[in-house]
Design an enzyme around this catalytic site. Structure first.
Site, short mmCIF file in Angstrom:
data_model
loop_
_atom_site.label_atom_id
_atom_site.label_comp_id
_atom_site.label_asym_id
_atom_site.label_seq_id
_atom_site.Cartn_x
_atom_site.Cartn_y
_atom_site.Cartn_z
N ARG A 1 -19.74 8.18 -1.63
CA ARG A 1 -18.46 7.96 -2.33
C ARG A 1 -17.96 9.28 -2.90
O ARG A 1 -16.77 9.56 -2.91
CB ARG A 1 -18.60 6.90 -3.43
CG ARG A 1 -17.39 6.85 -4.36
CD ARG A 1 -17.23 5.55 -5.13
NE ARG A 1 -18.46 5.05 -5.71
CZ ARG A 1 -19.08 5.57 -6.78
NH1 ARG A 1 -18.59 6.64 -7.39
NH2 ARG A 1 -20.19 5.04 -7.23
N ASP B 1 5.49 12.66 0.45
CA ASP B 1 4.86 11.88 1.51
C ASP B 1 5.34 12.50 2.82
O ASP B 1 6.52 12.40 3.18
CB ASP B 1 5.29 10.41 1.38
CG ASP B 1 4.62 9.53 2.43
OD1 ASP B 1 4.22 10.05 3.49
OD2 ASP B 1 4.51 8.30 2.20
N TYR C 1 9.32 4.03 1.93
CA TYR C 1 8.48 3.05 2.62
C TYR C 1 8.27 1.83 1.71
O TYR C 1 7.98 1.98 0.51
CB TYR C 1 7.13 3.70 2.99
CG TYR C 1 6.11 2.67 3.40
CD1 TYR C 1 6.37 1.78 4.43
CD2 TYR C 1 4.90 2.57 2.73
CE1 TYR C 1 5.44 0.82 4.79
CE2 TYR C 1 3.96 1.60 3.09
CZ TYR C 1 4.24 0.74 4.11
OH TYR C 1 3.33 -0.22 4.46
N LYS D 1 -0.91 7.19 10.86
CA LYS D 1 0.26 7.44 11.71
C LYS D 1 0.02 8.64 12.64
O LYS D 1 -0.93 8.63 13.38
CB LYS D 1 1.48 7.59 10.80
CG LYS D 1 1.62 6.46 9.76
CD LYS D 1 1.82 5.13 10.43
CE LYS D 1 2.12 3.94 9.55
NZ LYS D 1 1.35 3.69 8.37
C1 LIG Z 1 5.76 6.79 5.00
C2 LIG Z 1 4.55 5.96 4.74
N1 LIG Z 1 3.76 6.25 3.70
C3 LIG Z 1 2.65 5.53 3.41
C4 LIG Z 1 2.29 4.44 4.18
C5 LIG Z 1 1.07 3.63 3.82
O1 LIG Z 1 0.02 3.94 4.67
P1 LIG Z 1 -1.16 2.91 5.07
O2 LIG Z 1 -0.54 1.82 5.87
O3 LIG Z 1 -2.10 3.77 5.86
O4 LIG Z 1 -1.77 2.41 3.80
C6 LIG Z 1 3.08 4.10 5.29
C7 LIG Z 1 2.71 2.94 6.13
O5 LIG Z 1 3.46 2.48 6.95
C8 LIG Z 1 4.24 4.88 5.58
O6 LIG Z 1 5.04 4.58 6.61
#
Ligand SMILES: Cc1ncc(COP(=O)(O)O)c(C=O)c1O
Length: 380
Positions: free
Chosen positions: A46, A170, A98, A195
């Site tokens: 961890r 992000d 998102y 992604k």
């Molecule tokens: C721009 C963006 N940030 C964060 C996330 C969250 O990621 P996760 O699905 O791996 O938890 C997503 C998920 O679609 C996303 O498109």
């Protein structure tokens, strides 16, 4: 090392024990102490794990940052970062965000006494007007999901620096191959490694890279304290994916540019959102700030709910699925899927309409992708 080389060689060289060229999956929960108080650098997975460290070092190198941390999901990374804040702190973020991030802010973090204001992130005056005495953080998406707005990263960093605010970007949609927010003065970069970084639709994961060691230490402390870290096997999959990130991103970009132009000419299509199109409001900024326009294309279909349903049912090469950034082309309906957790009135205000369709353009043959969209639109 240049980007393409760093993507392959940042994991730390061959295994010192066997010479294996690929970092092994250290599938272990604990590490044996050599003596009381003496370890080989690891004590419990961890806290730290060699496979995870290889991924963390690689993502940090690609983002040009000081320290990386890998998480179980993108949302685990985001949740951990939000714990840098305290009850009563205020966060400014953007309206087209998102849906899961919006849900985390509005439906979870608010319950812990954090406050949020959502603004149009391309309007300096609106951002500055939202700043309060208790504002601590500005949170952006470098390319927004699902409307694909491009945020002027340097402008946001400048506003924040003048007031001592933490900035978080992000960077999931462009990936560090297209833009590196830390170079513009951002403090922390967040990723859903699910992604483009992984790129093969076979893992969920997240990452944070910090501009300095102090922030890196704070994130690492939180990851250990909260237990939000990624598993060794998931880290290994993302590491493997990252090695081909540059070539994948170039091809995603190439395919998406063709699809965006095709949709823009199509009589059944109203609006196309793609930063590489001259009609996009942030076209010039995208050209200046990014190495390409990315692999995501959103558009509105003419014909209302009936056309949306018919289109989604008729595509064959594109799969109706959430997520993005993989080799497979995906299609989704933000209003009922990725952004369903956003309040309807808020979605409307932002411009995420019922007619909006989001495409993640994969690496299939471009003619197959065009023909598939063409046949589904024709009968929609
Ligand atoms: C721009 C963006 N940030 C964060 C996330 C969250 O990621 P996760 O699905 O791996 O938890 C997503 C998920 O679609 C996303 O498109």
């Amino acid at each position: 090392m240049r980007f393409e080389t760093a993507a392959i060689h940042s994991e730390g060289g061959p295994c010192p024990a066997t010479g294996a060229i690929v970092t092994p999956i250290y599938q272990t929960s604990t590490f044996v102490f050599e003596d009381i108080g003496k370890t080989k650098g690891y004590d419990y997975s961890r806290t730290a794990n060699p496979t995870r460290k290889a991924l963390e070092d690689t993502i940090a190198a690609l983002e040009g940052g000081k320290a990386g941390s890998a998480f179980a999901t993108g949302m685990a990374a985001e949740t951990t970062v939000m714990h840098l804040l305290q009850q009563g702190d205020h966060v400014i973020s953007q309206e087209d965000l998102y849906g899961g991030t919006y849900r985390l802010f509005e439906n979870v973090m608010r319950n812990f006494g954090l406050e949020f204001t959502f603004v149009r992130m391309d309007d300096r005056d609106e951002i500055e007007a939202a700043i309060r005495p208790n504002t601590r953080m500005i949170w952006i998406e470098t390319i927004s999901n699902p409307l694909l707005n491009v945020v002027d990263i340097g402008m946001v960093a400048d506003i924040a620096k003048k007031r001592g605010l933490i900035t978080v970007a992000d960077n999931t949609l462009p990936s560090p191959y297209l833009v590196r927010p830390l170079e513009y003065g951002i403090d922390l970069v967040v990723h859903s490694t699910t992604k483009y970084l992984n790129g093969h639709c076979d893992v969920v994961g997240g990452a944070v890279v910090t501009a300095n060691d102090e922030l890196g230490e704070r994130v690492r402390f939180l990851s250990n304290a909260m237990g939000t870290c990624a598993s060794p096997f998931d880290c290994w999959l993302v590491l493997r994916g990252i090695k081909t990130l540059p070539v994948r991103m170039m091809q995603h970009d190439k395919n998406a540019s063709v699809i965006a132009a095709f949709l823009e000419r199509h009589p059944k299509v109203k609006n196309v959102y793609y930063p590489g199109l001259k009609s996009h409001p942030h076209y010039k900024l995208a050209k200046k700030q990014m190495k390409g326009s990315g692999g995501m294309v959103s558009f509105e279909i003419i014909g209302g709910a009936k056309a949306v349903k018919s289109f989604l049912r008729r595509v064959k090469v594109f799969s109706l699925a959430e997520s993005l950034g993989g080799v497979d082309s995906l299609v989704e309906h933000p209003a009922t899927m990725s952004h369903a957790s956003m309040r309807e009135s808020f979605r409307k205000k932002v411009g995420i309409t019922e007619d909006l369709i989001r495409l993640s353009i994969g690496l299939e043959n471009i003619d197959d992708l065009k023909e598939d969209l063409g046949q589904a639109l024709k009968r929609a």
